[in-house]
Scaffold this active site. Structure first.
Site, PDB file in Angstrom:
ATOM      1  CB  CYS A 104      10.524  28.945 -51.254  1.00 28.94           C
ATOM      2  SG  CYS A 104      11.588  27.518 -50.925  1.00 28.94           S
ATOM      3  CB  CYS A 107      10.943  23.496 -49.850  1.00 33.05           C
ATOM      4  SG  CYS A 107      12.365  24.393 -49.217  1.00 33.05           S
ATOM      5  CB  SER A 108       6.609  25.989 -49.322  1.00 33.70           C
ATOM      6  OG  SER A 108       6.170  25.271 -50.460  1.00 33.70           O
TER       7      SER A 108
END
Lengths: 199, 223
Positions: A104, A107-108
């Site tokens: 990603c 973000c995560s």
């Protein structure tokens, strides 16, 4: 004012977190027991063992495998997993010729119901920045050398769609049961930065 | 906007960190509490996940990077809650200094938002059904818009103005660009678009593909 230890020193993240909790409790928004319950849930219940159960089922049940690759969210729900950060899960299969790996960049984003919270390497800016530009090099740094003939597809999770990799079942595990396969299946293989090794 | 969070393809980060099998979920206790407080606050304060991500985009470099993932969560949660008038500006730091040093002057609770102002309470989840058919089909060539709006977007910089092919039509979902600022959900289809590495990065380097989930608003027919 001294550089270390004075009143000008910025409060630590731990202190700022304690302050946030105090303020949210005072405003009547948060009960500390909800915080405790959240932490306990992700430390003990929701983790990559869930995803390993999904993969082991797919390796041993061809009908399930078909359902999983066609309708990931519904097939995963059959095993009781779903919810926040797993509203729509797409499962992709790694084979000797094709390799999927998930990142990603914004973000995560990560499929929490099947893998738990993301590990530190997944959240690292180096991984997020480089996986979409030089995946072969990044995978090699992580210990996975792929031949030049392997087609790599990087899955950048920029929306609420979540990706889960169905790793290859390693040779030499044909005699193992679904339950015996589960402990072999790692989080890293289900993100696509490793393969599953035979015992 | 071109925020700090849009890292895809950027340079200068050094090697990746190797996986550790025994890594704890929360290496330090505050990290678990910061995560839980953020998730709870998103829901209980009437904010939404898109507003939280937009707060991350607007952090400065130090706030985004210096204390790692959990630090950026904490800092973005603060910004999101100041936006939502749950916290007053500077209130979190004042309280933290009060906890550490004692007797630090603190701002009062922020004024409550005007209750007659329009609000879009967050419906559960992000998936929605829409009446219209998808504008693009599997196998179709599409081009991403080459623009960065002043506000939030989930169109990464490295695929702007690029041509790719639709691989999957994903379910319709809430549009983050408007939802993050409580300007409506604008649900629309999401497409997994496949890009060729040489189109993105030039003739040198690895041969591979990247798929990116892109909202219908980001795309136009391309070839």
């Amino acid at each position: 004012m001294t550089a270390a230890g004075g009143a000008d020193r910025a409060p630590s993240a731990a202190l700022r977190t304690a302050a946030l909790e105090q303020l949210l409790v005072e405003r009547g928004l948060v009960d500390p027991r909800m915080v405790d319950a959240f932490i306990a849930n992700y430390e003990t219940n929701v983790g990559p063992l869930n995803g390993a159960k999904v993969v082991a089922r797919a390796w041993t049940d061809p009908d399930y495998r078909r359902r999983l690759l066609a309708e990931g969210t519904a097939a995963i729900k059959e095993l009781g997993f779903g919810g926040s950060q797993g509203e729509h899960i797409v499962v992709v299969e790694n084979t000797p010729a094709t390799h999927n790996v998930v990142v990603c960049t914004l973000c995560s984003c990560y499929p929490w119901p099947v893998l738990g919270l993301p590990p530190s390497w997944y959240k690292d800016p180096a991984y997020r920045a480089r996986m979409v530009r030089e995946p072969r090099t990044v995978l090699a740094e992580m210990g996975l050398e792929l031949g030049d003939d392997v087609q790599i597809t990087v899955r950048d999770s920029t929306s609420e769609v979540r990706w889960l990799v169905l790793p290859e079942r390693p040779a030499g595990t044909e005699h193992l049961s679904e339950e015996e396969l589960v402990p072999l299946i790692t989080r890293d293989a289900m993100v696509g930065v490793a393969k599953v090794a035979a015992p | 906007m071109d925020g700090i969070a849009d890292l895809g393809g950027t340079s200068g980060w050094g090697p990746v960190s190797p996986p550790r099998a025994d890594e704890p979920v929360f290496p330090e206790p505050w990290q678990g509490r910061a995560t839980a407080l953020t998730i709870l606050a998103i829901r209980l304060s009437g904010r939404n996940i898109d507003a939280f991500r937009y707060a991350q985009d607007r952090l400065d470099r130090a706030a985004y990077l210096d204390q790692g993932y959990f630090g950026r969560w904490l800092n973005a949660a603060e910004l999101m809650l100041v936006d939502g008038a749950v916290l007053a500006p500077g209130e979190l730091d004042a309280r933290a200094r009060d906890l550490r040093d004692g007797h630090f002057e603190q701002p009062g609770e922020p004024a409550r938002p005007d209750p007659s102002a329009p609000a879009w309470p967050a419906a559960p989840g992000s998936l929605r059904t829409v009446d219209a058919a998808p504008a693009f089909a599997v196998g179709q060539w599409v081009r991403t818009k080459n623009s960065s709006p002043p506000g939030p977007t989930r169109l990464p910089g490295y695929v702007r103005g690029q041509v790719g092919v639709v691989e999957v039509v994903q379910p319709a979902a809430v549009f983050p660009d408007t939802n993050a600022q409580f300007q409506g959900e604008n649900p629309q289809y999401v497409y997994s678009v496949r890009f060729d590495s040489h189109e993105l990065w030039g003739e040198h380097g690895d041969s591979f593909a990247v798929t990116v989930e892109l909202f219908e608003n980001y795309l136009e027919a391309g070839s």
